[in-house]
Design an enzyme around this catalytic site. Sequence first.
Site, mmCIF file in Angstrom:
data_model
loop_
_atom_site.group_PDB
_atom_site.id
_atom_site.type_symbol
_atom_site.label_atom_id
_atom_site.label_comp_id
_atom_site.label_asym_id
_atom_site.label_seq_id
_atom_site.Cartn_x
_atom_site.Cartn_y
_atom_site.Cartn_z
ATOM 1 N N HIS A 43 0.811 -1.226 -0.002
ATOM 2 C CA HIS A 43 -0.012 -0.029 0.145
ATOM 3 C C HIS A 43 1.034 1.344 0.060
ATOM 4 C CE1 HIS A 43 0.466 -0.536 4.542
ATOM 5 N NE2 HIS A 43 0.842 0.569 4.358
HETATM 6 P P1 TYD Z 1 -1.840 -2.532 7.486
HETATM 7 O O1 TYD Z 1 -1.169 -1.158 7.767
HETATM 8 O O2 TYD Z 1 -2.711 -2.847 6.299
HETATM 9 O O3 TYD Z 1 -0.588 -3.513 7.509
HETATM 10 P P2 TYD Z 1 0.275 -4.331 6.466
HETATM 11 O O4 TYD Z 1 0.422 -3.334 5.143
HETATM 12 O O5 TYD Z 1 1.574 -4.393 7.073
HETATM 13 O O6 TYD Z 1 -0.346 -5.508 6.092
HETATM 14 O O7 TYD Z 1 -2.685 -2.842 8.755
HETATM 15 C C1 TYD Z 1 -3.105 -4.158 8.975
HETATM 16 C C2 TYD Z 1 -4.246 -3.881 9.734
HETATM 17 O O8 TYD Z 1 -4.137 -3.419 11.001
HETATM 18 C C3 TYD Z 1 -5.511 -3.046 9.163
HETATM 19 O O9 TYD Z 1 -6.682 -3.858 9.576
HETATM 20 C C4 TYD Z 1 -5.287 -1.694 9.821
HETATM 21 C C5 TYD Z 1 -4.840 -2.253 11.298
HETATM 22 N N1 TYD Z 1 -3.865 -1.214 12.000
HETATM 23 C C6 TYD Z 1 -4.584 -0.333 12.962
HETATM 24 O O10 TYD Z 1 -5.666 -0.651 13.328
HETATM 25 N N2 TYD Z 1 -3.605 0.490 13.454
HETATM 26 C C7 TYD Z 1 -2.497 0.825 12.937
HETATM 27 O O11 TYD Z 1 -1.654 1.679 13.529
HETATM 28 C C8 TYD Z 1 -1.770 0.013 11.870
HETATM 29 C C9 TYD Z 1 -0.640 0.316 11.398
HETATM 30 C C10 TYD Z 1 -2.760 -0.885 11.328
#
Ligand code: TYD
Length: 138
Positions: free
Chosen positions: A52
């Site tokens: 992302h």
């Molecule tokens: P995401 O940023 O999509 O992680 P990655 O790209 O590493 O897979 O986050 C994964 C999940 O965690 C998503 O449902 C959002 C949640 N999240 C939070 O609630 N708070 C946060 O600070 C972060 C980074 C993610």
Amino acid sequence: MALDDCRIIELPKIHDVRGNLTFVEGTRHIPFDIKRVYYLYDVPGGSDRGGHAHGKLHQFMIAMSGSFDVVLNDGDRERRYHLNRSYNGIYICPMTWRTLDNFSSNSVCLVLASDFYDEADYYRSKDDFLTAVKAQQR
Ligand code: TYD
């Protein structure tokens, strides 16, 4: 901002026979104030994270333990960084598509972020991201 704004930043390291110490001060060592900290851990071998971009968020990632790769793409160019030290990290500027892979066992990725979690700041579709990059270049 472009890929050239993203860079490895070396942090202060206080060497000590009792164990080394590193610290990070927002706006001094990294180019933003720190509003949120999160970390990735227990990452199974072969997993990819990220996939992302963010519209406004600045981030700084450190391999606190073990190692992993960070692949950055600004819509034009792509660069792969290998993180494996606790005393440096990668600064990721806004509008950068990032993927994390090649995690070693027991690796921990610490992320310092410039703002609170906001799903509205995410580009989760690569096509939407590329469209937004092109619109900003006009
Ligand atoms: P995401 O940023 O999509 O992680 P990655 O790209 O590493 O897979 O986050 C994964 C999940 O965690 C998503 O449902 C959002 C949640 N999240 C939070 O609630 N708070 C946060 O600070 C972060 C980074 C993610």
